[in-house]
Design a protein around this motif. Structure first.
Motif, PDB file in Angstrom:
ATOM      1  N   UNK A 129      -4.359 -16.974 -12.172  1.00 41.36           N
ATOM      2  CA  UNK A 129      -3.745 -15.930 -11.346  1.00 41.36           C
ATOM      3  C   UNK A 129      -3.459 -16.418  -9.934  1.00 41.36           C
ATOM      4  N   UNK A 130      -4.432 -17.116  -9.334  1.00 39.69           N
ATOM      5  CA  UNK A 130      -4.316 -17.481  -7.920  1.00 39.69           C
ATOM      6  C   UNK A 130      -3.971 -18.952  -7.683  1.00 39.69           C
ATOM      7  N   UNK A 179      11.382 -18.775  -6.952  1.00 36.25           N
ATOM      8  CA  UNK A 179      10.163 -18.196  -7.513  1.00 36.25           C
ATOM      9  C   UNK A 179      10.252 -16.680  -7.639  1.00 36.25           C
ATOM     10  N   UNK A 180      10.965 -16.033  -6.740  1.00 39.88           N
ATOM     11  CA  UNK A 180      11.167 -14.586  -6.862  1.00 39.88           C
ATOM     12  C   UNK A 180      11.988 -14.266  -8.113  1.00 39.88           C
ATOM     13  N   UNK A 181      13.085 -14.984  -8.295  1.00 45.18           N
ATOM     14  CA  UNK A 181      13.938 -14.760  -9.472  1.00 45.18           C
ATOM     15  C   UNK A 181      13.148 -15.029 -10.751  1.00 45.18           C
ATOM     16  N   UNK A 202      -2.885 -11.172 -17.821  1.00 44.71           N
ATOM     17  CA  UNK A 202      -3.222 -12.152 -16.793  1.00 44.71           C
ATOM     18  C   UNK A 202      -1.969 -12.823 -16.230  1.00 44.71           C
ATOM     19  N   UNK A 203      -1.022 -13.145 -17.105  1.00 47.20           N
ATOM     20  CA  UNK A 203       0.215 -13.786 -16.680  1.00 47.20           C
ATOM     21  C   UNK A 203       1.101 -12.807 -15.913  1.00 47.20           C
ATOM     22  N   UNK A 251       3.045 -11.054 -10.331  1.00 50.95           N
ATOM     23  CA  UNK A 251       3.005 -10.061  -9.247  1.00 50.95           C
ATOM     24  C   UNK A 251       2.476 -10.695  -7.958  1.00 50.95           C
ATOM     25  N   UNK A 252       1.409 -11.475  -8.078  1.00 50.15           N
ATOM     26  CA  UNK A 252       0.814 -12.108  -6.895  1.00 50.15           C
ATOM     27  C   UNK A 252       1.748 -13.166  -6.323  1.00 50.15           C
TER      28      UNK A 252
END
Length: 254
Positions: free
Chosen positions: A26-27, A57-59, A76-77, A82-83
Motif C-alpha cells: 500500500x505505502x 500516475x494519476x491516469x 489492498x490494491x 487511492x493513496x
C-alpha cells in the motif's frame, strides 16, 4: 501442548508477515516521493521533479480503480491506487506553488483556456484538479457504458497497469541517447527494482488479474535494463562523461 504453542507462534508470525507485506504494497510506492517532497519544500525549487510523473500516475491509478468495477481485484490494491492518487495531488500542489512563486511570467495559464501548448503547465492547483476531475468523470462515464464488454474491461485494466509500467522508459531512452548514466542515482534504481520485483511477486502470489503481473514483469525488465546500462556505460564509456547531458528527472526518477 508444545505443538499447539508452536502452531500459535507460526500463525502469529504468518499474520505479522502478511501485515508487513500489505503495508509494503500500500505505502511502498509512495515512500520514494517523501524525500522528494521534503527537498522541494526545503529548497523551494521544483526543477528536479517532472510533474508529468504525477500525470502518468494519476491516469494509471484512476483507470485501475475503474477497472475494478468490471473485474474484481484485491482491496489492498485499491487502497494502493487511492493513496498514490492522494500523493500525486500533494506533489502537484507543492510543485505548482513553488513554480508560480518563482515564475516571472505574469500570464495566468488555466485549464479552461483549452490551450494545448499550456497543457499541464497551469498556474493554479485548482486547474489541475479540474483536469483530473474532467478526466475521471469522462472515463467513468465511458466505463459505465461499456461495462458489459469483456474486451473493454480487460483493455482498460491493461492500459492502467501498462501506463505505470512504462514510467522507467524515458530514463532508459535518455541513458541510451547520452551513452552515459552519470548523475543518475544507482540507489534510486535499486529501489525501483526491489519495489517492482516485490510488487510483481505479490501479484503472482495473490493471483491478481493477468494484466497486473505481466506489466509488472515488464516493469522489472525495464529496471534491470537500466541497471545493465549503469554497468555497461561505466565499464565501456562511449564518450567523455563531461560531454554527456545528465537527466535524472525522468518520468520515474526523483
Amino acid at each position: 501442548m508444545e505443538d499447539e504453542v508452536f502452531d500459535q507462534v507460526v500463525s502469529a508470525f504468518h499474520s505479522l508477515v502478511s501485515w508487513v507485506a500489505a503495508g509494503a504494497m500500500v505505502f511502498g510506492g509512495v515512500v520514494p516521493y517523501i524525500p522528494q517532497y521534503r527537498d522541494i519544500r526545503r529548497t523551494q525549487n521544483a526543477e528536479g521533479f517532472s510533474t508529468y510523473v504525477c500525470l502518468v500516475l494519476l491516469v494509471a491509478n484512476i483507470l485501475r480503480i475503474l477497472f475494478r468495477f468490471g473485474r474484481y481485484f484485491e482491496t489492498l490494491l485499491l487502497w494502493q491506487s487511492i493513496i498514490m492518487i492522494a500523493t500525486m495531488l500533494l506533489m502537484l500542489n507543492l510543485c505548482t506553488n513553488v513554480r508560480v512563486a518563482s515564475d516571472l511570467n505574469t500570464k495566468r495559464r488555466a485549464f479552461i483556456d483549452f490551450d494545448w501548448s499550456s497543457f499541464w503547465l497551469w498556474s493554479r492547483f485548482l486547474d489541475y484538479m479540474q483536469c483530473v476531475l474532467a478526466f475521471t468523470l469522462t472515463a467513468a462515464y465511458v466505463t459505465y457504458l461499456c461495462l458489459d464488454s469483456a474486451l473493454f474491461v480487460e483493455s482498460l485494466g491493461f492500459l492502467a497497469v501498462f501506463t505505470e509500467a512504462m514510467l522507467g522508459t524515458p530514463q532508459l531512452y535518455r541513458n541510451y541517447q547520452n551513452k552515459c548514466t552519470e548523475g543518475m542515482s544507482i540507489k534510486m534504481v535499486l529501489m525501483w527494482t526491489s519495489g517492482d520485483t516485490f510488487k510483481t511477486g505479490y501479484f503472482l502470489l495473490t493471483q491478481a488479474p493477468v494484466q497486473f503481473w505481466t506489466c509488472g514483469l515488464l516493469q522489472v525488465l525495464v529496471d534491470f535494463t537500466i541497471l545493465f546500462q549503469v554497468y555497461y556505460y561505466s565499464r565501456y564509456p562511449q564518450k567523455p562523461a563531461s560531454h554527456a547531458v545528465s537527466h535524472t528527472t525522468s518520468a520515474k526518477a526523483l
